[in-house]
Design a protein around this motif. Sequence first.
Motif, short mmCIF file in Angstrom:
data_model
loop_
_atom_site.label_atom_id
_atom_site.label_comp_id
_atom_site.label_asym_id
_atom_site.label_seq_id
_atom_site.Cartn_x
_atom_site.Cartn_y
_atom_site.Cartn_z
N SER A 1 -4.01 2.22 -1.75
CA SER A 1 -3.90 3.29 -0.76
C SER A 1 -4.79 2.98 0.43
O SER A 1 -6.02 3.00 0.31
CB SER A 1 -4.30 4.64 -1.37
OG SER A 1 -4.39 5.64 -0.37
N GLN B 1 -3.59 3.66 -8.36
CA GLN B 1 -2.91 3.92 -7.09
C GLN B 1 -3.90 3.91 -5.93
O GLN B 1 -3.57 3.46 -4.82
CB GLN B 1 -2.19 5.27 -7.15
CG GLN B 1 -0.99 5.28 -8.07
CD GLN B 1 -0.23 6.60 -8.03
OE1 GLN B 1 -0.52 7.47 -7.21
NE2 GLN B 1 0.74 6.76 -8.91
N ALA B 2 -5.13 4.38 -6.17
CA ALA B 2 -6.13 4.41 -5.09
C ALA B 2 -6.44 3.02 -4.58
O ALA B 2 -6.74 2.84 -3.38
CB ALA B 2 -7.40 5.09 -5.59
N LEU C 1 0.85 -1.20 0.00
CA LEU C 1 0.00 0.00 0.00
C LEU C 1 0.88 1.24 0.00
O LEU C 1 1.02 1.95 0.99
CB LEU C 1 -0.93 -0.04 1.22
CG LEU C 1 -1.80 -1.31 1.30
CD1 LEU C 1 -2.57 -1.35 2.61
CD2 LEU C 1 -2.75 -1.39 0.10
N GLN D 1 -5.16 4.85 2.99
CA GLN D 1 -5.81 6.11 3.36
C GLN D 1 -7.07 6.33 2.52
O GLN D 1 -8.14 6.67 3.05
CB GLN D 1 -4.83 7.28 3.20
CG GLN D 1 -3.71 7.30 4.23
CD GLN D 1 -2.59 6.28 3.96
OE1 GLN D 1 -2.57 5.61 2.91
NE2 GLN D 1 -1.68 6.16 4.88
N TYR D 2 -6.95 6.15 1.21
CA TYR D 2 -8.11 6.36 0.35
C TYR D 2 -9.20 5.33 0.62
O TYR D 2 -10.39 5.67 0.72
CB TYR D 2 -7.71 6.32 -1.13
CG TYR D 2 -8.90 6.49 -2.04
CD1 TYR D 2 -9.41 7.75 -2.32
CD2 TYR D 2 -9.54 5.38 -2.61
CE1 TYR D 2 -10.52 7.91 -3.13
CE2 TYR D 2 -10.66 5.54 -3.42
CZ TYR D 2 -11.14 6.80 -3.67
OH TYR D 2 -12.26 6.96 -4.45
N TYR E 1 0.73 4.14 -1.61
CA TYR E 1 0.22 5.41 -2.14
C TYR E 1 -0.69 6.12 -1.14
O TYR E 1 -1.92 6.07 -1.25
CB TYR E 1 -0.54 5.15 -3.45
CG TYR E 1 0.31 4.48 -4.51
CD1 TYR E 1 1.17 5.23 -5.31
CD2 TYR E 1 0.28 3.11 -4.67
CE1 TYR E 1 1.96 4.62 -6.26
CE2 TYR E 1 1.07 2.49 -5.62
CZ TYR E 1 1.92 3.24 -6.42
OH TYR E 1 2.71 2.63 -7.36
N PRO E 2 -0.11 6.83 -0.17
CA PRO E 2 -0.94 7.56 0.79
C PRO E 2 -1.71 8.72 0.17
O PRO E 2 -2.72 9.16 0.71
CB PRO E 2 0.08 8.06 1.82
CG PRO E 2 1.39 8.07 1.10
CD PRO E 2 1.33 6.93 0.15
N ASP E 3 -1.23 9.21 -0.98
CA ASP E 3 -1.90 10.32 -1.67
C ASP E 3 -2.04 9.93 -3.14
O ASP E 3 -1.33 10.44 -4.01
CB ASP E 3 -1.07 11.60 -1.52
CG ASP E 3 -1.76 12.81 -2.13
OD1 ASP E 3 -3.00 12.79 -2.24
OD2 ASP E 3 -1.05 13.77 -2.49
N PRO E 4 -2.96 9.02 -3.47
CA PRO E 4 -3.03 8.45 -4.82
C PRO E 4 -3.34 9.47 -5.89
O PRO E 4 -4.18 10.36 -5.70
CB PRO E 4 -4.14 7.40 -4.71
CG PRO E 4 -4.99 7.87 -3.57
CD PRO E 4 -4.04 8.50 -2.61
#
Length: 458
Positions: A323, A319-320, A309, A325-326, A311-314
């Motif tokens: 992620s 990328q999402a 994982l 976070q997402y 991609y904290p900011d996809p």
Amino acid sequence: MATILRKIAQQVLSRTTFSDVAMDRARDAAVDTIGCMIAGRGDESVTALTRAFDGEIAGGGEARLVTGGSASPSLAALINATAAHALDFDDNFHPARAHASAVLVPALLAVLTSGRATSGRRFLEAYLAGLEAQAAVGFGVNPSHYNRGWHATATVGSIGAAAGVARLLGADENGLVAAMSLATSFACGPKGQFGTAAKPLHAGIAARNAVDAARMAVAGMSGRPDILERPQGFRDLFGGDDARGWEGLTFDEEHIIESRGVVTKRHPCCASTHRAIDALLDLKQEHGLLAGDIARIEAKVGISAVRNLAYPDPADEMQARFSMQYCLATAFLNGALTLSDFTRQGIGRPEIREFMPRIGMESYSAEEEKGVERLPHVVTVTLRDGRIYWKSRLHAKGSLEAPMSDHEREVKFMDCLRWGNRNGYDAVFFLQLRKLADSENLSGDDPFWSLIAGHQSL
């Protein structure tokens, strides 16, 4: 002493009867994968492949394509398996650390050409053979192989699927050994590609390799039967520092799909997020949590999950899917995750982006994970008033321990049809596909392909 590949080949050929439970679960996995193929048929990764091989796709090929038309079995496996994995909605198989069905089902379908027919039951038996082979190969190298950075779908998945395809083609023991040995030479796929179109391509490459290896083996090509365990073999080169090898490999009377099962995905994103998503949704429901209540959400997951994982900011929908976070923010705010959440428009929603900075992720230590196959994923929610709630999940929804109902499977399948622009179909097609085992003449010309390839009648 028999080599590991020979031991696997002897095992999968010795199973001549399967329980109703095993057959039903194989059917469910095949139908779910077909739904994922249909949903992924328009993904950019699949579109790029059809452009790349446009001159080799026509109406007169041997094997059918989910995108329409036909091609060689090798190319059909590549395109259809990429479609199956394109949206990361296809199942997981823990013993292999692989997306087992996204490789197996398209590979098996690819060799059902117009000139080669089989029964639906024999198709499912070949699926079960390939699944058992994947589990056995994975036994000797995972989790070390996966944690080292290899995408086991493309490595372990390909080797095991070659056994399933070879069985469907009628290969004997030597043929199965040769098919798996050759597929070992094709093994590839770094997890560093996660979050890009190359990730679903790994499933396509694995299915293509399985088909090619099995067809070569049937034609007389061979490789070393001890290639898994020998020096400069699979374990030696791919296993990682803690690969245990196959000394303790045994086979139960019960098939692996009965004892371990495959995990049907509830959420269309990386499986490394699923237990955390389920835990957060449990907390939301149990405590009536609202977005304004939340000060912080922390997810504690495995080391490999944190690496997956990345991609904290996809920046895009692929990328999402990788992620935490997402995925957690979207699941909490919407109450669920659907295919429509993973679009260029969807990932930029202001309310999602505002919520994401409140979400953190950490991993277990290497010492905590040492010698343990699976640790639970834990979500801790801290509220603005200081209250703290936490939830632990060892198994995701869709696993043997938390199974999806037939209705939930149907809802997912219909969502896949809508996403794949098959709006003219209704639930009757789901029910018809669930009769796969009853088909007596499954081939590229069979009405079974009508739904998969986009025709309007069965």
